[in-house]
Design a protein around this motif. Structure first.
Motif, short mmCIF file in Angstrom:
data_model
loop_
_atom_site.label_atom_id
_atom_site.label_comp_id
_atom_site.label_asym_id
_atom_site.label_seq_id
_atom_site.Cartn_x
_atom_site.Cartn_y
_atom_site.Cartn_z
N VAL A 162 0.62 -1.22 -0.22
CA VAL A 162 0.00 0.01 -0.10
C VAL A 162 0.52 1.11 0.29
N ALA A 163 0.46 2.43 -0.88
CA ALA A 163 1.15 3.16 -0.50
C ALA A 163 0.50 3.79 -0.19
N THR A 164 0.84 5.62 1.55
CA THR A 164 0.77 6.62 1.85
C THR A 164 1.50 7.41 1.68
N SER A 165 1.17 8.37 2.50
CA SER A 165 2.38 9.74 2.01
C SER A 165 2.66 10.60 3.05
N ASP A 193 -5.14 10.85 -5.82
CA ASP A 193 -5.08 12.06 -5.01
C ASP A 193 -4.71 12.14 -3.36
N LEU A 194 -4.56 12.97 -3.18
CA LEU A 194 -3.93 13.18 -1.72
C LEU A 194 -5.00 12.83 -0.72
N SER A 195 -6.27 12.95 -0.93
CA SER A 195 -7.32 12.47 -0.53
C SER A 195 -7.41 11.72 -0.01
N VAL A 196 -6.91 10.74 -1.14
CA VAL A 196 -7.65 8.51 -1.00
C VAL A 196 -6.68 8.68 0.00
N GLY A 197 -5.53 8.81 0.37
CA GLY A 197 -5.17 8.43 1.52
C GLY A 197 -4.16 7.54 2.02
N ARG A 198 -4.84 6.34 1.24
CA ARG A 198 -3.82 4.72 1.03
C ARG A 198 -4.74 4.34 -0.28
N LEU A 199 -3.04 3.53 -0.60
CA LEU A 199 -3.43 3.47 -2.68
C LEU A 199 -2.27 1.51 -2.35
N PRO A 200 -3.58 0.64 -2.95
CA PRO A 200 -2.61 -0.20 -3.31
C PRO A 200 -1.86 -0.47 -4.76
N VAL A 201 -1.13 -0.81 -4.68
CA VAL A 201 0.13 -0.69 -5.00
C VAL A 201 1.29 -1.74 -5.63
N THR A 202 1.98 -2.56 -6.34
CA THR A 202 2.84 -3.00 -6.96
C THR A 202 4.00 -2.62 -7.26
N TRP A 203 5.00 -2.71 -6.57
CA TRP A 203 6.45 -2.09 -6.98
C TRP A 203 7.61 -2.61 -7.20
N THR A 204 8.31 -2.93 -8.11
CA THR A 204 9.81 -3.52 -8.24
C THR A 204 10.81 -2.15 -8.74
N VAL A 205 11.74 -2.89 -7.90
CA VAL A 205 13.49 -2.50 -7.59
C VAL A 205 14.28 -2.34 -9.37
N LEU A 206 14.26 -1.36 -9.80
CA LEU A 206 14.74 -1.19 -11.08
C LEU A 206 16.26 -0.42 -11.13
N SER A 207 16.88 -1.16 -12.10
CA SER A 207 18.30 -0.47 -12.51
C SER A 207 18.32 0.61 -13.65
N PRO A 208 17.94 2.09 -13.25
CA PRO A 208 17.85 2.58 -14.16
C PRO A 208 18.41 3.12 -14.81
N GLY A 209 17.87 4.08 -16.37
CA GLY A 209 19.04 4.28 -16.72
C GLY A 209 19.40 5.39 -16.67
N ALA A 210 18.77 6.51 -16.05
CA ALA A 210 18.61 7.61 -15.90
C ALA A 210 19.09 7.48 -14.11
N ALA A 211 20.66 8.45 -14.61
CA ALA A 211 21.29 8.05 -13.11
C ALA A 211 22.48 8.93 -13.31
#
Length: 339
Positions: A147-150, A227-245
């Motif tokens: 879950v994503a919060t802010s 929107d910030l008012s959502v509060g808690r947002l279900p998410v999926t996430w992955t660690v990257l090896s980014p090109g922009a570094a």
């Protein structure tokens, strides 16, 4: 006449008795001499003790290998001084003139791919960390649900001690997956169920009760997903090896670092850092990592010397010429490869 006849025999018997005593003594002496003559040579107490003493001495001296006059490999000391003693004279670190004086040339760096050996799992000096344990809890290419919060990230500084950030696309990793700062600097692709996505950099820790899988995004990053008012947002996430570094990563020594104690931090690395080692008199020594993202040498060994950094993919970058300058980010001219 009878008195005269009886006197003579009695005198002869006394003479025989007197002469028999010396003869008996002579015979005893001869027998004693024969007995000593028949004893084995060297059987006396003094003669036996000397060979035994020589044999004992020979047994305690180490024998040299065949064909050499001295042992080929003298027995080393019990442990490298740099490991066992904080004393300045016993650390085994280079002298100030050799390693503390900054050189005018740019730091030298090399890059190699770590190949774990059978001894790597034991954590011995100089061995690359085992591949299975490099990434820790969060592994590149693996999808995680949460879950994503802010939160208000202010200037972007956080538990990873990177300092203020001009880019506020950042996040705090939950306490469990933060794993004593192993997640610091990781680029994470976050996707929401509505199809929106954002890439953030981990700069902070979300303390308990943040649950495993949870990401606490900056307000600026969360607003890209919902929107910030959502509060808690279900998410999926992955660690990257980014090109922009950043083109190069940097090394920074912590405030108060010296030749007797130092903390070392890696900044601007493309891939998460798995391990940091310093070169000591006894070889490469892996430093322990703190929650605030510094690797510590509590006795000063290796401070100001060559540094070897390993990422979660096993690539190793070795950097020389980084002087002990607290709070100064010193560029290295090298960067981890993209994956």
């Amino acid at each position: 006449m009878r008195a005269t006849k009886h006197a003579a025999p009695q005198s002869n018997r006394r003479r025989g008795l007197v002469m028999g005593i010396p003869l008996a003594l002579v015979a005893v002496g001869v027998l004693v001499c024969l007995a000593f003559a028949l004893l084995p040579r060297g059987g006396g107490g003094t003669g036996a003790a000397e060979p035994a003493a020589v044999a004992s001495a020979a047994a305690t001296e180490p024998s040299a290998p065949p064909g050499t006059g001295v042992p080929a490999d003298p027995t080393p000391s019990a442990a490298p001084p740099s490991v066992t003693s904080p004393s300045p004279a016993a650390t085994g670190t280079p002298s100030p003139s050799a390693s503390r004086t900054p050189q005018p040339s740019t730091p030298v760096a090399t890059s190699t791919r770590a190949t774990p050996s059978p001894s790597a799992a034991t954590g011995g000096a100089g061995a690359a960390p085992a591949t299975a344990s490099l990434a820790g809890r969060i592994k590149p290419g693996t999808s995680y649900q949460g879950v994503a919060t802010s939160y208000d990230a202010a200037d972007g500084n956080g538990a990873c001690s990177f300092g203020p950030s001009g880019d506020l696309m950042i996040a705090a990793m939950n306490h469990t997956d933060y794993e004593s700062s192993r997640a610091c600097g990781a680029a994470v692709l976050v996707r929401a169920a509505n199809g929106a996505s954002i890439t953030v950099r981990i700069v902070n820790e979300c303390p308990l009760p943040c649950a495993p899988g949870q990401l606490d995004l900056s307000h600026e990053a969360f607003a890209k997903l919902a929107d910030l008012s959502v509060g808690r947002l279900p998410v999926t996430w992955t660690v990257l090896s980014p090109g922009a570094a950043p083109d190069t990563m940097s090394i920074r020594y912590k405030t108060g670092s010296s030749q007797w104690w130092c903390g070392i931090q890696v900044i601007g690395h493309r891939n998460p850092v798995a391990a940091l080692e310093v070169r000591t008199a006894g070889g490469w020594r892996q430093l322990s990592r703190t929650d605030y993202n510094y690797f510590l040498s509590p006795d000063g060994s290796g401070c100001g010397g060559p540094i070897r950094v390993t990422d979660v993919y096993g690539e190793q970058l070795t950097v020389d010429g980084i002087a002990v300058k607290p709070d100064v980010a010193q560029p290295t001219r090298v960067q981890f490869a993209r994956h």
